[in-house]
Design an enzyme around this catalytic site. Structure first.
Site, PDB file in Angstrom:
ATOM      1  N   HIS A  51       0.854  -1.178   0.000  1.00  0.00           N
ATOM      2  CA  HIS A  51       0.000   0.000   0.000  1.00  0.00           C
ATOM      3  C   HIS A  51       0.890   1.229   0.000  1.00  0.00           C
ATOM      4  CE1 HIS A  51      -3.951  -1.761   0.423  1.00  0.00           C
ATOM      5  NE2 HIS A  51      -3.559  -2.515   1.441  1.00  0.00           N
TER       6      HIS A  51
ATOM      7  N   CYS B 164      -0.102   2.805  -4.352  1.00  0.00           N
ATOM      8  CA  CYS B 164      -0.777   4.050  -4.675  1.00  0.00           C
ATOM      9  C   CYS B 164       0.126   5.229  -4.375  1.00  0.00           C
ATOM     10  CB  CYS B 164      -2.072   4.185  -3.886  1.00  0.00           C
ATOM     11  SG  CYS B 164      -3.407   3.198  -4.576  1.00  0.00           S
TER      12      CYS B 164
END
Length: 447
Positions: A255, A305
């Site tokens: 992430h 991301c």
């Protein structure tokens, strides 16, 4: 940190970088709970006093609302009241006045005499059909450009040749093995982090492990690393002797989030929650901290991301795009951003260097644009890795890395998640030469 305080720091950044004494602030910032010792160690490792000041100001923006008033108090406690006053509304000391240059007296110009123009004799004119003088005139032949149409092979099929490598234009990439490749694959996150498990990441990891082994790298895979463990394994990699190798690769599947920066945007989360800025990740292998990799390419591939924004794209004509492979079940590797970034990079001043710049020979390839989410299919893996793996397999024999990444950008940009959302990869390229990977077919030919 409040936006008004962030704006104050940014508007005074140049003056702060030039005059701040960061080493006097470290202990007090730790005592105030603004930074941990690990974070201060990272700032200290960033380089010169100016580099540390610049990094401290960037990281300060991410440390919450108490960071600004605590920073002001630390400045006062360490005798840097002028900087504290500047940030609270004062003005920096004005520079000494610049004396005007004394111009030498201007001598009057001598009167101009009329120029004598040469008499031009007209050339003899002949008819375009008169070839009587053809024997005395050399024919004007236009330069022939090489044909871009491929010539068929004897079998009737055309195979594009590998671009000719020139030693002064391409990196040396013939060591065997070529170098180390570290893959960090974070799949299962601790419950208190509010970060979902990344289904499909193991598929990405397996693909990239096989791909870089085929490109003659020593591949090491580390799974589910915490913040400190990520830093530990990067530090170990930087301490290795890379003298016999030509390249080094770091791949991180996790992430991600957006953080303030002055060179490389974004950060990747450990499974325990805290995020390591990409800027810190690259620092471990730069020419300053890893001498045996100086002048050699350091490649970073980040599947995470860059923020929490989604991109719905814009309308184009049907012939400009082909259908994508995204589906309704795609997930994103996002966390809400910890701070905003007004631009892709911020330059405070120009520092002359007697050697190669610190970030030279580094390329960071991001699965998505800074500030935006990156999509992953739980069953087939992420868009970016799936296409990157295929492009490397199909084109590494003929094309350099930057050309292949442009192909990846094009194909990923044509996908759509849930029929609506788009994704645009990109890279920060500080390579100085072309980079061609080794492939199995080339090694077999040269053996």
């Amino acid at each position: 940190m409040d936006q008004k305080h962030r704006d104050i720091l940014r508007s005074n950044r140049i003056h702060l970088v030039m005059n701040l004494k960061p080493s006097e602030l470290y202990d007090r910032l730790i005592e105030g709970g603004i930074f941990s010792q690990d974070m201060i160690d990272e700032i200290k490792s960033s380089g010169t006093r100016r580099d540390q000041a610049r990094q401290l100001l960037c990281d300060l923006e991410t440390r919450g609302r108490r960071a600004f008033p605590c920073f002001i108090q630390c400045l006062r406690d360490t005798g840097q009241q002028d900087l504290a006053g500047l940030l609270l509304g004062g003005e920096p000391a004005s520079p000494p006045p610049i004396r005007p240059l004394v111009q030498p007296p201007v001598r009057p110009l001598a009167p101009l005499t009329p120029a004598v123009r040469p008499v031009l004799q007209p050339l003899p004119v002949s008819s375009p059909f008169d070839d009587s003088h053809a024997k005395d005139i050399a024919p004007l032949c236009p330069r022939q450009r090489p044909s871009t149409t491929p010539s068929p092979s004897p079998e009737g099929e055309y195979t594009r040749p590998r671009r000719t490598r020139k030693d002064n234009q391409s990196y040396k990439m013939d060591a065997s093995p070529c170098g180390h490749c570290l893959i960090i694959n974070n799949v299962k996150f601790e419950p208190n982090t509010d970060l979902k498990n990344r289904k499909g990441s193991d598929i990405d990891c397996d693909k990239l492990e096989k791909r870089f082994k085929s490109l003659n790298f020593i591949v090491t895979v580390k799974t589910n690393l915490k913040y400190k463990q990520i830093r530990h394994h990067l530090a170990e990699l930087s301490k290795k002797d890379h003298s016999l190798f030509d390249c080094c690769v770091v791949i991180i599947l996790s992430h991600g989030t957006e953080v303030s920066h002055n060179r490389f945007p974004g950060a990747v989360h450990g499974v325990d929650g805290p995020a390591v800025p990409v800027q810190f990740i690259t620092n471990y292998l730069n020419g300053q901290h890893c001498p045996t990799l100086q002048g050699k390419p350091k490649l970073f591939f980040i599947q995470a991301c860059g923020g929490d924004q989604t991109d719905t794209g814009f309308e184009v004509s049907p012939d400009e795009v082909t259908p994508g492979v995204g589906g309704a079940g795609d997930e994103m590797d996002a966390m809400p951003m910890s701070s905003s970034s007004d631009s892709l990079s911020t330059s405070d001043e120009l520092d002359a260097r007697a050697t190669l710049p610190t970030p030279s020979d580094i390329l960071v390839s991001y699965s998505t644009s800074p500030g935006f989410v990156s999509w992953r299919d739980p069953l087939s893996g992420s868009w970016y890795v799936e296409i990157l793996d295929r492009i490397l397999g199909e084109h590494a024999v003929t094309d350099d890395l930057v050309t292949m990444l442009m192909m990846v950008n094009n194909e990923v940009s044509q996908n759509s998640a849930k029929g609506l959302y788009k994704q645009m990869p990109g890279n920060f390229n500080f390579l100085r030469k072309f980079l061609y990977f080794q492939t199995q077919s080339q090694r077999q030919t040269s053996a």
